[in-house]
Design a protein around this motif. Structure first.
Motif, PDB file in Angstrom:
ATOM      1  N   VAL A 165       0.841  -1.198   0.000  1.00 46.95           N
ATOM      2  CA  VAL A 165       0.000   0.000   0.000  1.00 46.95           C
ATOM      3  C   VAL A 165       0.877   1.249   0.000  1.00 46.95           C
ATOM      4  O   VAL A 165       1.885   1.312   0.722  1.00 46.95           O
ATOM      5  N   LEU A 166       0.505   2.219  -0.820  1.00 46.27           N
ATOM      6  CA  LEU A 166       1.164   3.534  -0.785  1.00 46.27           C
ATOM      7  C   LEU A 166       0.237   4.518  -0.086  1.00 46.27           C
ATOM      8  O   LEU A 166      -0.972   4.538  -0.353  1.00 46.27           O
ATOM      9  N   THR A 167       0.802   5.302   0.813  1.00 44.89           N
ATOM     10  CA  THR A 167       0.006   6.340   1.475  1.00 44.89           C
ATOM     11  C   THR A 167       0.747   7.665   1.445  1.00 44.89           C
ATOM     12  O   THR A 167       1.955   7.718   1.157  1.00 44.89           O
ATOM     13  N   HIS A 168       0.019   8.740   1.734  1.00 46.14           N
ATOM     14  CA  HIS A 168       0.554  10.105   1.615  1.00 46.14           C
ATOM     15  C   HIS A 168       0.203  10.872   2.872  1.00 46.14           C
ATOM     16  O   HIS A 168      -0.871  10.693   3.432  1.00 46.14           O
ATOM     17  N   CYS A 169       1.102  11.731   3.313  1.00 46.24           N
ATOM     18  CA  CYS A 169       0.910  12.503   4.530  1.00 46.24           C
ATOM     19  C   CYS A 169       0.744  11.553   5.721  1.00 46.24           C
ATOM     20  O   CYS A 169       1.295  10.442   5.733  1.00 46.24           O
ATOM     21  N   ASN A 170      -0.024  11.991   6.726  1.00 44.05           N
ATOM     22  CA  ASN A 170      -0.325  11.103   7.865  1.00 44.05           C
ATOM     23  C   ASN A 170      -1.818  11.161   8.108  1.00 44.05           C
ATOM     24  O   ASN A 170      -2.338  12.215   8.507  1.00 44.05           O
ATOM     25  N   ALA A 171      -2.474  10.077   7.799  1.00 50.59           N
ATOM     26  CA  ALA A 171      -3.886   9.901   8.148  1.00 50.59           C
ATOM     27  C   ALA A 171      -3.946   8.712   9.097  1.00 50.59           C
ATOM     28  O   ALA A 171      -4.708   7.766   8.910  1.00 50.59           O
ATOM     29  N   GLY A 172      -3.091   8.798  10.097  1.00 53.72           N
ATOM     30  CA  GLY A 172      -2.940   7.720  11.056  1.00 53.72           C
ATOM     31  C   GLY A 172      -3.581   8.040  12.381  1.00 53.72           C
ATOM     32  O   GLY A 172      -4.376   8.987  12.516  1.00 53.72           O
ATOM     33  N   SER A 173      -3.208   7.280  13.375  1.00 51.40           N
ATOM     34  CA  SER A 173      -3.762   7.476  14.710  1.00 51.40           C
ATOM     35  C   SER A 173      -3.480   8.896  15.197  1.00 51.40           C
ATOM     36  O   SER A 173      -4.340   9.532  15.817  1.00 51.40           O
ATOM     37  N   LEU A 174      -2.299   9.406  14.879  1.00 52.21           N
ATOM     38  CA  LEU A 174      -1.926  10.762  15.311  1.00 52.21           C
ATOM     39  C   LEU A 174      -2.869  11.824  14.734  1.00 52.21           C
ATOM     40  O   LEU A 174      -3.063  12.885  15.326  1.00 52.21           O
ATOM     41  N   ALA A 175      -3.434  11.566  13.567  1.00 50.96           N
ATOM     42  CA  ALA A 175      -4.281  12.553  12.887  1.00 50.96           C
ATOM     43  C   ALA A 175      -5.730  12.481  13.343  1.00 50.96           C
ATOM     44  O   ALA A 175      -6.579  13.223  12.847  1.00 50.96           O
ATOM     45  N   THR A 176      -5.996  11.568  14.272  1.00 51.07           N
ATOM     46  CA  THR A 176      -7.377  11.341  14.746  1.00 51.07           C
ATOM     47  C   THR A 176      -7.348  11.214  16.263  1.00 51.07           C
ATOM     48  O   THR A 176      -6.303  11.371  16.888  1.00 51.07           O
ATOM     49  N   ALA A 177      -8.498  10.917  16.840  1.00 50.83           N
ATOM     50  CA  ALA A 177      -8.502  10.670  18.295  1.00 50.83           C
ATOM     51  C   ALA A 177      -7.726   9.394  18.599  1.00 50.83           C
ATOM     52  O   ALA A 177      -7.015   9.302  19.593  1.00 50.83           O
ATOM     53  N   PHE A 178      -7.841   8.402  17.751  1.00 55.91           N
ATOM     54  CA  PHE A 178      -7.054   7.180  17.851  1.00 55.91           C
ATOM     55  C   PHE A 178      -7.370   6.284  16.653  1.00 55.91           C
ATOM     56  O   PHE A 178      -8.424   6.391  16.040  1.00 55.91           O
ATOM     57  N   TYR A 179      -6.420   5.466  16.252  1.00 55.03           N
ATOM     58  CA  TYR A 179      -6.530   4.384  15.275  1.00 55.03           C
ATOM     59  C   TYR A 179      -6.292   4.837  13.835  1.00 55.03           C
ATOM     60  O   TYR A 179      -5.709   4.086  13.058  1.00 55.03           O
TER      61      TYR A 179
END
Ligand SMILES: CSC[C@H]1O[C@H](OP(=O)(O)O)[C@H](O)[C@@H]1O
Length: 353
Positions: A165-179
């Motif tokens: 999988v290729l991803t861009h930026c951060n749409a991870g747990s850090l970018a949300t409340a969690f997960y």
């Protein structure tokens, strides 16, 4: 290892003396240091949002509501709930305008205002309105995590075993409340044994991929290869990518999607190489009031982010986001399922039920 090894990017806490605090991971300090910071006032939260100490559409949505909760708890001297509501309505626009592109911020602020107005109708005291605001922030945190886990479940079903999988930026747990949203799909698929490797774009100019996504995936034990943004085309051409998964900051009624600058180019590359391009986002990122992407306000940030040394007489263009047309998006993954971009209004209705 696993996603449970990640910190919570935003949480309610009590500072020394018992005052309400919003405890954030200061994302500017990563990946070198994991530093928590207690935000105590509305102005401090606005500054944290603007400086990307807290960032990511869902996370700044929670932060917007939290800014009003902090004001009500720690700053207001209103003697009635009606006065408090009036004060909150006065400061709301300064919070919502802290960053213009992610619709989640305005959504979070409006949710807090609605909570306060409803409470004031019940003739509760200003103090009790403040408590209700804090309680609703906690509810938003829990709702966001639940939405992300559902996004992860639905998105993982789109991936086959051995996915790269290729991803861009951060749409991870850090970018949300969690997960996380895009990385929420990765974490769910990884738990199912479906992820061979994640290629993370470094994501210039702010480097959310290099600093944050690589850090998250390393901490969670997910195999990750960091690449420069300029390498994505060659990596796709080499047949190393089975799917592109990104987050979103605002999705319009026709499915056009704003996300970190560079996303649009990835979508064009994915289409050229016949690679599915998925957007993962919760309902708080949907903005059905906008008919198409041309209506999305695009934040332009300080030139110094592009380079600390700008030659005299040279201008700098630093848009933080771009818009990917709906026709380049294979599917949009929400907490209520997977939708074609053209059907995103159905998703909005489903998420509102
Ligand atoms: C799930 S986060 C969505 C979105 O927000 C990020 O922008 P920023 O780092 O400027 O807050 C990025 O566009 C993510 O994809």
């Amino acid at each position: 290892m696993g996603v449970e090894n990640l910190p919570r990017s935003i949480a309610l806490a009590r500072a020394d003396g018992g005052a309400l605090a919003v405890r954030i991971v200061d994302q500017r300090r990563l990946p070198e240091s994991l530093v928590y910071r207690d935000v105590m006032t509305c102005e401090e939260m606005i500054e944290a949002i603007q400086t990307l100490a807290v960032r990511g559409a869902p996370a700044i949505g929670v932060s917007g509501a939290a800014a009003l909760a902090l004001y009500a708890a720690n700053e207001s001297e209103a003697t009635s709930s009606a006065c408090l509501v009036s004060e909150l309505e006065t400061i709301a626009s300064s919070v919502s305008s802290a960053r213009p592109t992610a619709v989640n911020l305005a959504w979070g602020v409006e949710r807090a205002l609605s909570c306060a107005r409803e409470a004031a109708c019940e003739s509760v005291s200003a103090r009790d309105v403040a408590k209700l605001l804090a309680g609703d922030v906690q509810a938003m945190i829990e709702e966001d995590e639940a939405a992300n886990r559902a996004i992860g479940m639905y998105g993982a079903a789109l991936l086959g075993r051995g996915s790269r999988v290729l991803t861009h930026c951060n749409a991870g747990s850090l970018a949300t409340a969690f997960y996380g949203t895009a990385l929420g799909v990765v974490y769910s698929a990884f738990e199912q044994g479906k992820i061979e490797r994640v290629y993370a774009d470094e994501t210039r100019p702010v480097g959310q991929g290099a600093r944050l996504t690589a850090w998250e995936l390393g901490r969670a034990g997910v195999p990750c290869t960091l690449i420069c943004d300029s390498m994505a085309a060659s990596v796709m051409a080499a047949g190393k990518i089975d799917a592109v998964i990104v987050g979103a900051d605002r999705i319009c009624a026709n499915g056009d999607t704003a996300n970190k600058i560079g996303t649009y180019g990835l979508a064009v590359l994915a289409r050229h190489h016949g690679i599915p391009f998925y957007v993962a986002a919760p309902a708080s990122t949907l903005d059905m009031a906008l008919s198409c992407g041309a209506e999305i306000p695009i934040e332009e940030r300080d030139p110094s982010e592009v380079s600390p040394c700008i030659p005299e007489g040279v201008s700098v263009y630093n848009p933080a986001f771009d818009v990917t047309p709906a026709e380049l998006i294979s599917s949009i993954v929400t907490e209520r399922g997977v939708f074609a971009p053209s059907s995103i209004m159905e998703a909005d209705r489903a998420c509102s039920e």
